[in-house]
Design a protein around this motif. Structure first.
Motif, mmCIF file in Angstrom:
data_model
loop_
_atom_site.group_PDB
_atom_site.id
_atom_site.type_symbol
_atom_site.label_atom_id
_atom_site.label_comp_id
_atom_site.label_asym_id
_atom_site.label_seq_id
_atom_site.Cartn_x
_atom_site.Cartn_y
_atom_site.Cartn_z
ATOM 1 N N VAL A 175 -29.416 1.935 -37.061
ATOM 2 C CA VAL A 175 -29.182 1.735 -35.633
ATOM 3 C C VAL A 175 -29.561 0.297 -35.277
ATOM 4 C CG1 VAL A 175 -29.765 2.464 -33.296
ATOM 5 C CG2 VAL A 175 -29.644 4.155 -35.141
ATOM 6 N N SER A 177 -29.835 -2.316 -32.100
ATOM 7 C CA SER A 177 -29.872 -2.357 -30.641
ATOM 8 C C SER A 177 -28.846 -3.342 -30.104
ATOM 9 C CB SER A 177 -31.264 -2.755 -30.148
ATOM 10 O OG SER A 177 -31.525 -4.122 -30.443
ATOM 11 N N ARG A 178 -28.404 -3.125 -28.864
ATOM 12 C CA ARG A 178 -27.476 -4.060 -28.228
ATOM 13 C C ARG A 178 -28.074 -5.460 -28.194
ATOM 14 N NH1 ARG A 178 -26.796 0.335 -24.487
ATOM 15 N NH2 ARG A 178 -24.695 1.234 -24.564
ATOM 16 N N GLU A 179 -29.370 -5.526 -27.899
ATOM 17 C CA GLU A 179 -30.029 -6.827 -27.787
ATOM 18 C C GLU A 179 -30.019 -7.575 -29.116
ATOM 19 O OE1 GLU A 179 -31.156 -4.162 -24.616
ATOM 20 O OE2 GLU A 179 -31.315 -3.939 -26.794
ATOM 21 N N ARG A 180 -30.355 -6.867 -30.183
ATOM 22 C CA ARG A 180 -30.380 -7.517 -31.499
ATOM 23 C C ARG A 180 -28.977 -7.942 -31.917
ATOM 24 N NH1 ARG A 180 -32.169 -4.510 -37.124
ATOM 25 N NH2 ARG A 180 -31.457 -6.134 -38.568
ATOM 26 N N ASP A 194 -25.228 -6.230 -21.667
ATOM 27 C CA ASP A 194 -24.679 -4.882 -21.820
ATOM 28 C C ASP A 194 -23.164 -4.824 -21.647
ATOM 29 O OD1 ASP A 194 -27.153 -3.972 -22.384
ATOM 30 O OD2 ASP A 194 -27.388 -2.709 -20.622
ATOM 31 N N THR A 220 -22.414 5.428 -30.959
ATOM 32 C CA THR A 220 -23.409 5.031 -29.958
ATOM 33 C C THR A 220 -24.612 5.956 -30.050
ATOM 34 O OG1 THR A 220 -21.715 4.213 -28.422
ATOM 35 C CG2 THR A 220 -23.874 4.732 -27.495
ATOM 36 N N LEU A 224 -30.481 3.533 -27.648
ATOM 37 C CA LEU A 224 -30.969 2.810 -28.823
ATOM 38 C C LEU A 224 -30.031 1.688 -29.263
ATOM 39 C CD1 LEU A 224 -32.245 5.832 -30.955
ATOM 40 C CD2 LEU A 224 -33.615 4.241 -29.585
ATOM 41 N N GLY A 225 -28.727 1.967 -29.305
ATOM 42 C CA GLY A 225 -27.791 0.946 -29.758
ATOM 43 C C GLY A 225 -26.604 1.557 -30.477
#
Length: 234
Positions: A175, A177-180, A194, A220, A224-225
């Motif tokens: 998994v 994350s969107r941020e990573r 996002d 998805t 979490l991502g």
């Protein structure tokens, strides 16, 4: 970096000159300047630029249409310039195949650095790695040729979409994350990422999945991502 070909498309000569000077300072001299959309499509097909800086508001066809047309034959990164700063305009730019979106007024130096960032990603994709292709179910990810095939048929991805898929493939089953994902691919802080990430993931699913509403490859994980999985493995 002087070998890279950069195309600048804007109907304002002063902006073209400012961008050219900023890029020259950073060591880029193979620059082509175009002042309309139709010529941009034709010239892009002929010269195959490594990066295109594209104004949205052009006198004939707009930048969104230019991007849609060149995506039929080119995966070069496209950086949009626009006086429109509405979120929907930015999403539209990404949806038609753009890789970055900067609103006017802007710093020519910032554009030059964003071009350099796009070229670093090209170098990353072209960097030699041990496994040149990865097979995941019906998908074959050719990391050497920057191509993706499904059941032997090539799927047209933008440069950014390919980078996202490649990174997920490098972390198969994990998994992310969107941020990573955003910070790795865009090279920027992930604040407010996002919508941008959701647009790119949606378009990847539309191209890769049999049923994008019920994806079997890009999953998805709520809160979490995302993760890439092989649906044919338990």
């Amino acid at each position: 970096m002087n070998q890279y070909k950069i195309m600048l498309v804007d109907d304002e000569p002063d902006i073209l000159d400012l961008l050219e000077k900023a890029l020259n300072i950073e060591g880029f001299f193979n620059i082509t300047k175009i002042d309309n959309g139709i010529s941009a499509v034709t010239t892009c097909r002929e010269m195959r630029p490594d990066v295109m800086v594209l104004d949205v508001m052009l006198p004939d066809i707009d930048g969104y249409e230019v991007c849609k047309q060149i995506r039929e034959f080119s995966h070069c990164p496209v950086l949009f310039l626009s006086s429109k700063n509405d979120e929907l305009d930015k999403i539209l730019g990404l949806a038609v195949g753009g890789d970055d979106y900067v609103t006017k007024p802007f710093s020519p130096k910032e554009i030059a650095y964003r071009v350099k960032a796009q070229l670093r990603r090209i170098e990353y994709r072209q960097a030699p790695i041990q496994d040149l292709s990865v097979k995941i179910g019906e998908l074959m990810i050719d990391t050497d040729g920057c191509r993706v095939l499904k059941n032997g048929k090539e799927i047209g991805l933008t440069a950014r979409e390919f980078e996202i898929l490649r990174y997920l493939a490098e972390n198969l089953g994990r998994v992310i994350s969107r941020e990573r994902l955003y910070e790795t691919i865009w090279g920027e802080d992930s604040f407010g990422c996002d919508n941008t990430m959701m647009v790119h993931i949606r378009h990847l699913r539309e191209k890769l999945e049999e049923n994008p509403a019920a994806p079997k490859y890009i999953i998805t994980m709520k809160g979490l991502g995302y993760k890439l999985v092989n649906p044919y493995e338990n």
